[in-house]
Write an enzyme that holds these catalytic residues in place. Sequence first.
Site, PDB file in Angstrom:
ATOM      1  N   HIS A 105       0.816  -1.219   0.000  1.00 52.93           N
ATOM      2  CA  HIS A 105       0.000   0.000   0.000  1.00 52.93           C
ATOM      3  C   HIS A 105       0.848   1.267   0.000  1.00 52.93           C
ATOM      4  CE1 HIS A 105       0.407  -0.119   4.539  1.00 52.93           C
ATOM      5  NE2 HIS A 105       0.453   1.186   4.352  1.00 52.93           N
ATOM      6  N   ASP A 135       0.157  -7.644   1.725  1.00 51.71           N
ATOM      7  CA  ASP A 135       0.575  -6.240   1.703  1.00 51.71           C
ATOM      8  C   ASP A 135       2.096  -6.112   1.637  1.00 51.71           C
ATOM      9  OD1 ASP A 135       0.279  -3.538   1.576  1.00 51.71           O
ATOM     10  OD2 ASP A 135      -0.392  -3.257   3.632  1.00 51.71           O
ATOM     11  N   SER A 208       4.797   2.507   7.784  1.00 47.92           N
ATOM     12  CA  SER A 208       4.387   1.361   6.972  1.00 47.92           C
ATOM     13  C   SER A 208       5.520   0.880   6.082  1.00 47.92           C
ATOM     14  CB  SER A 208       3.181   1.729   6.102  1.00 47.92           C
ATOM     15  OG  SER A 208       2.033   1.896   6.878  1.00 47.92           O
TER      16      SER A 208
END
Length: 474
Positions: A105, A135, A208
Amino acid sequence: MDQAAQAPSQVMPGSFADLAQKVSPAVVNITTTSVVSQPTGGPAFPEGSPFSDLFREFGFPGMPGGPGGPGAPEGMPGPAPQQRSNALGSGFVISADGFIVTNNHVIEGADQIEVEFYSGDTLPAEVVGTDPNTDVALLKVESDEAIPFVQFGNSDTARVGDWVLALGNPLGQGFSASSGIVSARNRELSGTYDDYLQTDAAINRGNSGGPLFNLQGEVIGVNTAILSPNGGSIGIGFSMASNVVSQVVDQLQEFGETRRGWLGVMIQDVTPEMSEAMGLSVEGGAMVTDVPEGPARDAGLQTGDVITSFAGTPVEDTRGLVRRVAEAPAGETAQVVVMRDGDELTLDVTLGRRETAQGGGTEATPDEPTESDVLGMSVTVLTPEMAAELGAPRDATGLVITGVDAEGPAAEKGLAAGDIITDVNQQTVTSLADLTARIDEAREAGRQSVLMLIRRGGEPLFVALPLGEAELAE
């Protein structure tokens, strides 16, 4: 689990400085650039969308009809020049020749990717492959010199209470370290192959894709999501376990895509009551509820079989079987042990490939309501056009929040118009009926809240939304 239970106890370090100094050169900041269409003076919502109506109703500055907005002719949207949008994330180098791991993402939809190293040097990066299911994304940079890198550790040996160090680029502040412990293991959030380590090390937007290190400087997790009522860290972060990530990365390096095994059965957990009723002498296992056309049927599996072992590994439950099959290479022949009518049978199954066996996403029922008010918010089914407006992939599925009651539970938990709801109570939602069903199930189970996974600006965020009293249907 036995190996983890026998791991030596950790001693609290006097400082994380030596560890941070050792691994920081392999940690990178990632900046992505994408080109979007942006109406002059207003948000990127074309005329006719529920979001353009929403912003016009409240007089968003710069919108036609809003304060300071251009006086566009009736029915004619303003010009839509191209505008570059930037996003930030983290990652880490896993080889001297420049392979870099991050979250999917972080780089999804990017036109350009730039990697900044601890030294301050920057290099452009190319996408080698991605896996939205876990992910994970694998990037590659080219350098004339060897690049400092780190290695994956064994996440199965991580124990609750072990010290960990998270490095990354939180909130665009540059290289930053935070420490904590492993606060839980084997968390399953929203995906079929989930195996998250939970940590109280501070993780925020921008972290992230960054690494979670053990005290040996090995990566045991990839920081992916947080549970938060307000979008900031409250000490509940989730890192995808390294044993899952490393297998995905190996396949992306070799093939540029994942190639998971596929057994081809519908299964459910075996409860103690079911085991007693069937006279099984073993605990656990996965009961076969359907055998469609595929590898399992070809090998002779039948509805009602209880799978107790796969490729030499005992099967405790359906989740474990799904992960074990996915880890096996497509085309491999695996021995599957089943209990059938009190007898134990061993069948040889040649696995198919899950990616080619899976169909497309579920579409919303055409005649269902298009919008609904629930838990203090208005939601509607996400369309490809809405997804493009919100910076999500056009094939993304879920529900979009179009409005929030300022005094309702959704507003209290920080939800806002434009948030995309993808999962509720760890189950995918693609329709209003899905959302209603998840809420009803939670109420029937006596729960006080539902756990929602939303996407905001491409970032995943878990929100526990209070249910309150049951709402009357109109």
